[in-house]
Design an enzyme around this catalytic site. Structure first.
Site, mmCIF file in Angstrom:
data_model
loop_
_atom_site.group_PDB
_atom_site.id
_atom_site.type_symbol
_atom_site.label_atom_id
_atom_site.label_comp_id
_atom_site.label_asym_id
_atom_site.label_seq_id
_atom_site.Cartn_x
_atom_site.Cartn_y
_atom_site.Cartn_z
ATOM 1 N N HIS A 1 -5.510 3.499 -1.852
ATOM 2 C CA HIS A 1 -6.935 4.093 -1.218
ATOM 3 C C HIS A 1 -7.244 5.443 -1.850
ATOM 4 O O HIS A 1 -6.390 6.402 -1.508
ATOM 5 C CB HIS A 1 -6.915 3.918 0.294
ATOM 6 C CG HIS A 1 -8.228 4.181 0.710
ATOM 7 N ND1 HIS A 1 -8.504 4.049 2.231
ATOM 8 C CD2 HIS A 1 -9.364 4.593 0.414
ATOM 9 C CE1 HIS A 1 -9.627 4.531 2.574
ATOM 10 N NE2 HIS A 1 -10.294 4.934 1.404
ATOM 11 N N THR B 1 -8.191 3.898 8.158
ATOM 12 C CA THR B 1 -9.210 3.111 8.564
ATOM 13 C C THR B 1 -9.325 2.235 9.638
ATOM 14 O O THR B 1 -8.839 1.251 10.112
ATOM 15 C CB THR B 1 -9.461 2.065 7.210
ATOM 16 O OG1 THR B 1 -8.839 2.911 6.052
ATOM 17 C CG2 THR B 1 -10.895 1.479 7.149
ATOM 18 N N ARG C 1 -6.863 12.958 0.649
ATOM 19 C CA ARG C 1 -5.901 13.252 1.734
ATOM 20 C C ARG C 1 -4.408 12.787 1.277
ATOM 21 O O ARG C 1 -3.592 13.264 1.767
ATOM 22 C CB ARG C 1 -6.132 13.078 3.163
ATOM 23 C CG ARG C 1 -6.010 11.612 3.444
ATOM 24 C CD ARG C 1 -6.273 11.521 5.044
ATOM 25 N NE ARG C 1 -7.484 11.464 5.479
ATOM 26 C CZ ARG C 1 -8.089 11.058 6.271
ATOM 27 N NH1 ARG C 1 -7.404 10.250 6.823
ATOM 28 N NH2 ARG C 1 -9.304 11.165 6.947
ATOM 29 N N GLU D 1 -8.552 0.648 -3.094
ATOM 30 C CA GLU D 1 -9.776 0.769 -1.683
ATOM 31 C C GLU D 1 -10.390 1.749 -2.006
ATOM 32 O O GLU D 1 -9.855 3.026 -2.473
ATOM 33 C CB GLU D 1 -8.685 0.974 -0.524
ATOM 34 C CG GLU D 1 -7.809 -0.398 -0.270
ATOM 35 C CD GLU D 1 -7.117 -0.015 0.954
ATOM 36 O OE1 GLU D 1 -7.399 0.934 1.612
ATOM 37 O OE2 GLU D 1 -6.275 -0.952 1.429
ATOM 38 N N HIS E 1 -3.641 -4.402 7.868
ATOM 39 C CA HIS E 1 -3.687 -3.202 8.570
ATOM 40 C C HIS E 1 -2.876 -3.223 9.731
ATOM 41 O O HIS E 1 -2.985 -4.293 10.646
ATOM 42 C CB HIS E 1 -5.182 -2.885 9.009
ATOM 43 C CG HIS E 1 -5.332 -1.313 9.293
ATOM 44 N ND1 HIS E 1 -5.805 -0.623 8.342
ATOM 45 C CD2 HIS E 1 -4.949 -0.665 10.379
ATOM 46 C CE1 HIS E 1 -5.624 0.829 8.855
ATOM 47 N NE2 HIS E 1 -5.375 0.734 10.383
ATOM 48 N N ARG F 1 -9.395 8.323 -1.407
ATOM 49 C CA ARG F 1 -10.281 8.846 -0.225
ATOM 50 C C ARG F 1 -11.138 9.770 -0.567
ATOM 51 O O ARG F 1 -10.704 10.766 -1.681
ATOM 52 C CB ARG F 1 -9.367 9.307 1.016
ATOM 53 C CG ARG F 1 -9.068 8.314 2.087
ATOM 54 C CD ARG F 1 -8.579 8.590 3.295
ATOM 55 N NE ARG F 1 -8.512 7.673 4.290
ATOM 56 C CZ ARG F 1 -9.380 7.324 5.332
ATOM 57 N NH1 ARG F 1 -10.546 8.206 5.421
ATOM 58 N NH2 ARG F 1 -9.215 6.377 6.223
ATOM 59 N N HIS G 1 1.078 6.174 1.648
ATOM 60 C CA HIS G 1 1.636 7.098 2.623
ATOM 61 C C HIS G 1 2.863 7.870 1.889
ATOM 62 O O HIS G 1 3.527 8.642 2.425
ATOM 63 C CB HIS G 1 1.913 6.652 3.968
ATOM 64 C CG HIS G 1 0.829 6.426 4.479
ATOM 65 N ND1 HIS G 1 -0.079 7.412 4.977
ATOM 66 C CD2 HIS G 1 0.084 5.208 5.071
ATOM 67 C CE1 HIS G 1 -1.310 6.861 5.643
ATOM 68 N NE2 HIS G 1 -1.296 5.529 5.594
ATOM 69 N N ASN H 1 0.858 -1.160 0.053
ATOM 70 C CA ASN H 1 0.041 -0.209 0.049
ATOM 71 C C ASN H 1 0.921 1.374 0.037
ATOM 72 O O ASN H 1 1.588 1.467 0.887
ATOM 73 C CB ASN H 1 -0.951 -0.158 1.333
ATOM 74 C CG ASN H 1 -1.790 1.196 1.306
ATOM 75 O OD1 ASN H 1 -1.434 2.303 1.291
ATOM 76 N ND2 ASN H 1 -3.040 0.980 1.643
ATOM 77 N N GLU I 1 -11.204 -9.247 3.272
ATOM 78 C CA GLU I 1 -9.682 -8.770 3.775
ATOM 79 C C GLU I 1 -10.063 -8.643 5.539
ATOM 80 O O GLU I 1 -10.885 -7.651 5.626
ATOM 81 C CB GLU I 1 -9.117 -7.613 3.148
ATOM 82 C CG GLU I 1 -7.932 -7.335 3.799
ATOM 83 C CD GLU I 1 -6.928 -6.134 3.041
ATOM 84 O OE1 GLU I 1 -7.426 -5.938 1.948
ATOM 85 O OE2 GLU I 1 -6.294 -5.446 3.678
HETATM 86 N N1 PXP Z 1 -5.970 -3.031 4.163
HETATM 87 C C1 PXP Z 1 -6.646 -1.953 4.107
HETATM 88 C C2 PXP Z 1 -7.891 -2.434 3.649
HETATM 89 C C3 PXP Z 1 -6.680 -0.658 4.559
HETATM 90 O O1 PXP Z 1 -7.436 0.175 4.464
HETATM 91 C C4 PXP Z 1 -5.203 -0.310 4.951
HETATM 92 C C5 PXP Z 1 -4.693 1.112 5.368
HETATM 93 O O2 PXP Z 1 -4.935 1.874 4.232
HETATM 94 C C6 PXP Z 1 -4.151 -1.280 4.717
HETATM 95 C C7 PXP Z 1 -4.583 -2.637 4.211
HETATM 96 C C8 PXP Z 1 -2.988 -1.261 5.116
HETATM 97 O O3 PXP Z 1 -2.542 -0.819 6.490
HETATM 98 P P1 PXP Z 1 -1.213 -0.314 7.025
HETATM 99 O O4 PXP Z 1 -0.972 0.876 6.086
HETATM 100 O O5 PXP Z 1 -1.477 -0.102 8.516
HETATM 101 O O6 PXP Z 1 -0.229 -1.273 6.592
#
Ligand code: PXP
Length: 252
Positions: free
Chosen positions: A47, A105, A53, A74, A194, A49, A14, A11, A155
């Site tokens: 994602h 999330t 953001r 996402e 997550h 949003r 960030h 992901n 998930e």
């Molecule tokens: N899976 C989903 C559905 C998420 O929303 C996120 C966070 O955006 C992640 C995985 C990844 O989480 P993290 O960034 O905490 O590793």
């Protein structure tokens, strides 16, 4: 059961968070996606949003055009996001709950009690050939709710497990293991993610019915110290070791 390969979805949200702190184009999340591909990621997760953001519409467009790995988009269950997904046709769409005021999330999607609201989204995305994943709390009722909706994937939210204290982590882990076994029993593909880190990933990676982990924030943070490719390679190696040790124990 047969041993299964565990995929890593990286992901990259960030990377965009850091870029947006100053505006401009640096660091570029698409470059991060290329680096993730070289480091052995099996997919890219992003994602979009409602408040944009981190990822922007243009980031999603460039990811679909420039990256060969499957894109897992996402999205919240809104008409705007549905239209965007149908336009870009990602490999998969992961429907997540979204609150404007949250920093991330925070919990899973309530699918068991929201069949009527979610059904049109699942139907239209699946009908267009996009795999639908529902980001849920690791609870049997939610897995059953996802099956009833006709989603292809659940998930499981691993946040509560990752944030748990030493005393409660075991019971939070058990919720994930039970929900993942249930997903296999009812025939829905199971992913998880997550909050996963080098310290928390191994037990989850060892659950044989989980087919994909989606990991972002920790990998991007860790990249500050050793580079993105190195943080992804280390995560990949911890996942592979945990999975092959568990496979070995089952077949012994
Ligand atoms: N899976 C989903 C559905 C998420 O929303 C996120 C966070 O955006 C992640 C995985 C990844 O989480 P993290 O960034 O905490 O590793």
């Amino acid at each position: 059961m047969n041993n299964r390969y565990l995929r890593l979805g990286v992901n990259i949200d960030h990377v965009a968070t850091i870029r947006n702190a100053r505006g401009g184009e640096h660091p570029d999340p698409v470059r991060a996606a290329h680096a993730a591909a070289s480091a052995g990621a099996d997919g890219i997760t992003a994602h979009l949003r409602e408040d944009r953001r981190h990822m922007t519409d243009d980031d999603i467009l460039r990811l679909t055009r420039e990256i060969d790995l499957p894109l897992n988009l996402e999205m919240a269950a809104t008409d705007e996001m549905l239209e965007i997904a149908l336009h870009h046709m990602p490999h998969a769409a992961c429907i997540v709950p979204e609150k404007r005021e949250e920093t991330t999330t925070e919990g899973g999607l309530e699918v068991a009690g929201a069949h009527k609201r979610l059904a049109p989204f699942v139907r239209q995305l699946s009908g267009a050939g996009i795999k639908v994943s529902l980001f849920i709390e690791p609870d049997i009722e939610q897995v059953d709710g996802a099956v009833a909706l006709g989603a292809q994937i659940v998930e499981l939210h691993t946040g509560a497990y990752c944030e748990a204290s030493h005393d409660t982590r075991g019971s939070q882990f058990d919720r994930i293991a039970i929900a993942a076994a249930h997903a296999e029993a009812v025939g829905i593909e199971c992913h998880a993610g997550h909050g996963l880190t080098f310290d928390t990933v191994a037990p989850v990676a060892a659950i044989p019915t989980i087919e994909e982990l989606n990991i972002g924030h920790f990998l991007i943070g860790e990249a500050i110290f050793g580079g993105l490719e190195s943080s992804i390679k280390r995560m990949r190696s911890l996942m592979d070791k945990a999975r092959s040790a568990a496979d070995g124990q089952r077949s012994a």
